[in-house]
Design a protein around this motif. Structure first.
Motif, PDB file in Angstrom:
ATOM      1  N   TYR A   1       0.834  -1.208   0.000  1.00 47.43           N
ATOM      2  CA  TYR A   1       0.000   0.000   0.000  1.00 47.43           C
ATOM      3  C   TYR A   1       0.870   1.259   0.000  1.00 47.43           C
ATOM      4  O   TYR A   1       0.611   2.207  -0.757  1.00 47.43           O
ATOM      5  CB  TYR A   1      -0.937   0.016   1.213  1.00 47.43           C
ATOM      6  CG  TYR A   1      -1.687   1.317   1.342  1.00 47.43           C
ATOM      7  CD1 TYR A   1      -2.774   1.592   0.516  1.00 47.43           C
ATOM      8  CD2 TYR A   1      -1.291   2.288   2.253  1.00 47.43           C
ATOM      9  CE1 TYR A   1      -3.449   2.803   0.601  1.00 47.43           C
ATOM     10  CE2 TYR A   1      -1.965   3.492   2.353  1.00 47.43           C
ATOM     11  CZ  TYR A   1      -3.037   3.743   1.525  1.00 47.43           C
ATOM     12  OH  TYR A   1      -3.690   4.952   1.617  1.00 47.43           O
ATOM     13  N   ILE A   2       1.902   1.270   0.838  1.00 47.45           N
ATOM     14  CA  ILE A   2       2.775   2.449   0.922  1.00 47.45           C
ATOM     15  C   ILE A   2       3.488   2.688  -0.410  1.00 47.45           C
ATOM     16  O   ILE A   2       3.540   3.819  -0.918  1.00 47.45           O
ATOM     17  CB  ILE A   2       3.787   2.279   2.067  1.00 47.45           C
ATOM     18  CG1 ILE A   2       3.053   2.282   3.417  1.00 47.45           C
ATOM     19  CG2 ILE A   2       4.832   3.395   2.035  1.00 47.45           C
ATOM     20  CD1 ILE A   2       3.916   1.884   4.591  1.00 47.45           C
ATOM     21  N   ILE A   3       4.039   1.630  -1.002  1.00 42.10           N
ATOM     22  CA  ILE A   3       4.766   1.768  -2.267  1.00 42.10           C
ATOM     23  C   ILE A   3       3.836   2.208  -3.392  1.00 42.10           C
ATOM     24  O   ILE A   3       4.158   3.113  -4.181  1.00 42.10           O
ATOM     25  CB  ILE A   3       5.480   0.449  -2.620  1.00 42.10           C
ATOM     26  CG1 ILE A   3       6.595   0.178  -1.597  1.00 42.10           C
ATOM     27  CG2 ILE A   3       6.059   0.501  -4.035  1.00 42.10           C
ATOM     28  CD1 ILE A   3       7.201  -1.202  -1.695  1.00 42.10           C
ATOM     29  N   SER A   4       2.660   1.583  -3.477  1.00 40.57           N
ATOM     30  CA  SER A   4       1.684   1.990  -4.505  1.00 40.57           C
ATOM     31  C   SER A   4       1.268   3.439  -4.320  1.00 40.57           C
ATOM     32  O   SER A   4       1.112   4.186  -5.288  1.00 40.57           O
ATOM     33  CB  SER A   4       0.449   1.090  -4.446  1.00 40.57           C
ATOM     34  OG  SER A   4       0.725  -0.188  -4.963  1.00 40.57           O
ATOM     35  N   GLY A   5       1.078   3.827  -3.054  1.00 38.93           N
ATOM     36  CA  GLY A   5       0.694   5.205  -2.786  1.00 38.93           C
ATOM     37  C   GLY A   5       1.756   6.205  -3.213  1.00 38.93           C
ATOM     38  O   GLY A   5       1.446   7.261  -3.777  1.00 38.93           O
ATOM     39  N   LEU A   6       3.017   5.851  -2.963  1.00 36.07           N
ATOM     40  CA  LEU A   6       4.115   6.739  -3.349  1.00 36.07           C
ATOM     41  C   LEU A   6       4.275   6.827  -4.865  1.00 36.07           C
ATOM     42  O   LEU A   6       4.500   7.907  -5.416  1.00 36.07           O
ATOM     43  CB  LEU A   6       5.420   6.249  -2.723  1.00 36.07           C
ATOM     44  CG  LEU A   6       5.629   6.553  -1.238  1.00 36.07           C
ATOM     45  CD1 LEU A   6       6.824   5.785  -0.707  1.00 36.07           C
ATOM     46  CD2 LEU A   6       5.823   8.051  -1.024  1.00 36.07           C
ATOM     47  N   LEU A   7       4.159   5.677  -5.543  1.00 30.77           N
ATOM     48  CA  LEU A   7       4.442   5.636  -6.976  1.00 30.77           C
ATOM     49  C   LEU A   7       3.245   6.031  -7.845  1.00 30.77           C
ATOM     50  O   LEU A   7       3.421   6.679  -8.887  1.00 30.77           O
ATOM     51  CB  LEU A   7       4.912   4.230  -7.371  1.00 30.77           C
ATOM     52  CG  LEU A   7       6.226   3.748  -6.745  1.00 30.77           C
ATOM     53  CD1 LEU A   7       6.540   2.336  -7.211  1.00 30.77           C
ATOM     54  CD2 LEU A   7       7.360   4.701  -7.081  1.00 30.77           C
TER      55      LEU A   7
END
Length: 409
Positions: A87-93
Motif C-alpha cells: 500500500y505504501i509503495i503503490s501510494g508513493l508511486l
C-alpha cells in the motif's frame, strides 16, 4: 475546502473514517479518498476487487481512488508486512499520477496501524503544497511490540526512527486519547499535537428501525455481550476463565459477536471445558450492531495487560456508551477511566479473570433501575464528550487553522 482523506482502510471495510468522510461531505465540503483494496478483516479481497489495477469509484457522493496492494492473508506475519508495504509503495508511486489534476486544501490521514501509511500522504502534501494532518489511532512502535509482531530491541529502535520520520513530515498530529499526547510529542518535536477523540455512527445513539438477525443467546437470561475483534490484544483467555467460574449461574450468558485470530482457540476451549455459558455467534454487519448491543444486559470490553493499552481508548467504548447499556471495562488506564468517570459501569484490572467474574455477578445482582441509570449516564457522557456533530465542527476548525498557518509560513 477540498479534503483528501488518505487511509489504507475504507468502505466497504468497517472503520470510523467512513463516517468521518460522510460527516464532512454532509457539511458541504468536497471530500475524496485515497485507499487500498478492501480485504480486512478476513485477509482476502472483497467480491469485485483484486490485488492489481487502479480503481476509481464513488460511495455516498465521495470519490474513491484505490491503489494496487497485496491482501493481508490470514494470520501470516509475512503477508501482513507485504500488505502494509504494498500500500505504501503503490501510494508513493501511483497516487501522484492518479491525483495529478486534483487540487486540495488539506490532506487528512486516518492513522491506524501501521502509522507509516502517512508517508504517501506527506509526499502528496509536499507535491501539492498543502498541509498534512495525521490522526493517530495507534501508538508506534509500541503497537508492534504489544501485539508480538516485533520483539527484537534493534527492530523496535529502527521502527521508532521511522515513526519520527513519519511524524516530522506532517503539519498537525491529532491523537485519539489524551494519554497519547506525551508519547507522540516526544517523537514529534516541533509538530503540534492535539487531542481529538473518536465518535461512532449515528445509529448507535439515534436508534433507527433496522432489520437485525435474531440471535437466540441474546433473547433470554442475563447476557454479557463482547462485540468486535477477537484477537490476541483482547485477552480472550480472561473471558474464558471468567466463564468457567460462572458455570453454576445458569442465567448468565457470555456472548461474543465478532471474529479474529483467537476464535478457533475459544471454540476449542468451549468444547474441552464444556462451557455451556459461552456463545460464539460470529460476525454481523456493522449497521446491525446498535440493535444487537441494545438486546444485551451489559456490554464487555477487554484488553491485555500491556502498557500501551493503558493509554488507549478502544473505539467500542464510545459505541457502548452511545447505546446506553452498562459497561464492564476489563482493562487498564484511559478506557477504564472513561467508563468510571461516566458512571456507566464498572472497571476491572486487565487480565483479572476473578475480578471479571465478580463484576459480572455484581451487575447480575444489581436492581434493574441501577443498571438503567448506568446506561443513561453513559449516553449523557457520550453526548458531552464524543458527539459526532461536535467533533466534526472541531475537525473542520483544526483544518482551517492549519491551512491558515501553512499559508502564513
Amino acid at each position: 475546502m477540498r479534503i483528501l482523506i488518505v487511509s489504507q482502510y475504507f468502505w466497504p471495510e468497517s472503520f470510523r473514517i467512513n463516517e468521518v468522510a460522510c460527516a464532512l461531505r454532509a457539511r458541504g465540503y468536497e471530500v475524496e479518498v485515497l485507499t487500498g483494496k478492501p480485504n480486512y478483516p478476513e485477509g482476502k479481497f472483497f467480491a469485485g476487487y483484486g490485488a492489481w489495477g487502479i480503481n476509481k469509484e464513488s460511495w455516498r457522493d465521495v470519490p474513491i481512488y484505490r491503489v494496487p496492494m497485496l491482501a493481508r492473508g490470514n494470520r501470516s506475519a509475512i503477508k501482513l508486512v507485504l500488505n502494509y508495504l504494498s500500500y505504501i509503495i503503490s501510494g508513493l508511486l501511483l497516487a501522484p499520477w492518479m491525483l495529478r489534476k486534483e487540487k486540495y486544501d488539506v490532506i487528512f490521514v486516518y492513522g491506524v496501524s501501521p502509522i507509516f501509511q502517512a508517508i504517501p500522504a506527506s509526499f502528496l502534501g509536499w507535491l501539492k503544497g498543502v498541509p498534512v494532518v495525521l490522526w493517530v489511532q495507534d501508538l508506534w512502535p509500541q503497537s508492534a511490540q504489544a501485539t508480538g509482531y516485533v520483539k527484537a530491541t534493534f527492530l523496535l529502535k529502527l521502527l521508532e526512527k521511522f515513526v519520527r520520520f513519519t511524524y516530522s513530515h506532517t503539519d498537525l498530529l491529532l491523537v485519539q486519547s489524551k494519554a497519547f499526547t506525551k508519547s507522540v510529542s516526544v517523537l514529534a518535536p516541533g509538530i503540534p499535537v492535539t487531542y481529538y477523540p473518536n465518535s461512532v455512527e449515528k445509529d448507535f445513539y439515534s436508534p433507527q428501525i433496522i432489520s437485525a438477525p435474531q440471535i437466540e443467546s441474546l433473547q433470554s437470561g442475563f447476557t454479557v455481550l463482547f462485540a468486535g475483534n477477537v484477537g490476541a490484544a483482547q485477552s480472550m483467555e480472561t473471558i474464558v476463565a471468567a466463564a468457567e467460574q460462572l458455570q453454576a449461574f445458569t442465567d448468565i450468558k457470555i456472548v461474543i459477536l465478532g471474529s479474529g485470530s483467537k476464535i478457533d482457540w475459544i471454540k476449542q476451549q468451549v468444547t474441552s471445558e464444556k462451557l455451556t455459558n459461552l456463545y460464539l455467534e460470529g460476525r454481523f454487519p456493522v449497521e446491525t450492531m446498535p440493535v444487537l448491543m441494545r438486546q444485551a444486559s451489559v456490554l464487555l470490553v477487554t484488553l491485555t495487560n500491556q502498557p500501551i493499552f493503558e493509554l488507549t481508548i478502544p473505539n467500542k467504548i464510545q459505541a457502548y456508551l452511545a447505546v446506553g447499556k452498562p459497561v464492564i471495562a476489563n482493562l487498564n488506564g484511559e478506557g477504564a477511566r472513561v467508563v468510571v468517570e461516566a458512571g456507566a459501569g464498572v472497571a476491572v484490572r486487565a487480565e483479572d479473570s476473578d475480578g471479571l467474574a465478580q463484576a459480572i455477578l455484581k451487575l447480575y445482582q444489581m436492581p434493574q433501575s441501577e443498571l438503567e441509570q448506568m446506561g443513561v449516564n453513559g449516553r449523557a457522557y457520550f453526548k458531552q464528550h464524543f458527539d459526532e456533530e461536535m467533533l466534526t465542527t472541531q475537525l473542520i476548525a483544526h483544518f482551517e487553522k492549519i491551512i491558515r498557518d501553512k499559508d502564513v509560513n
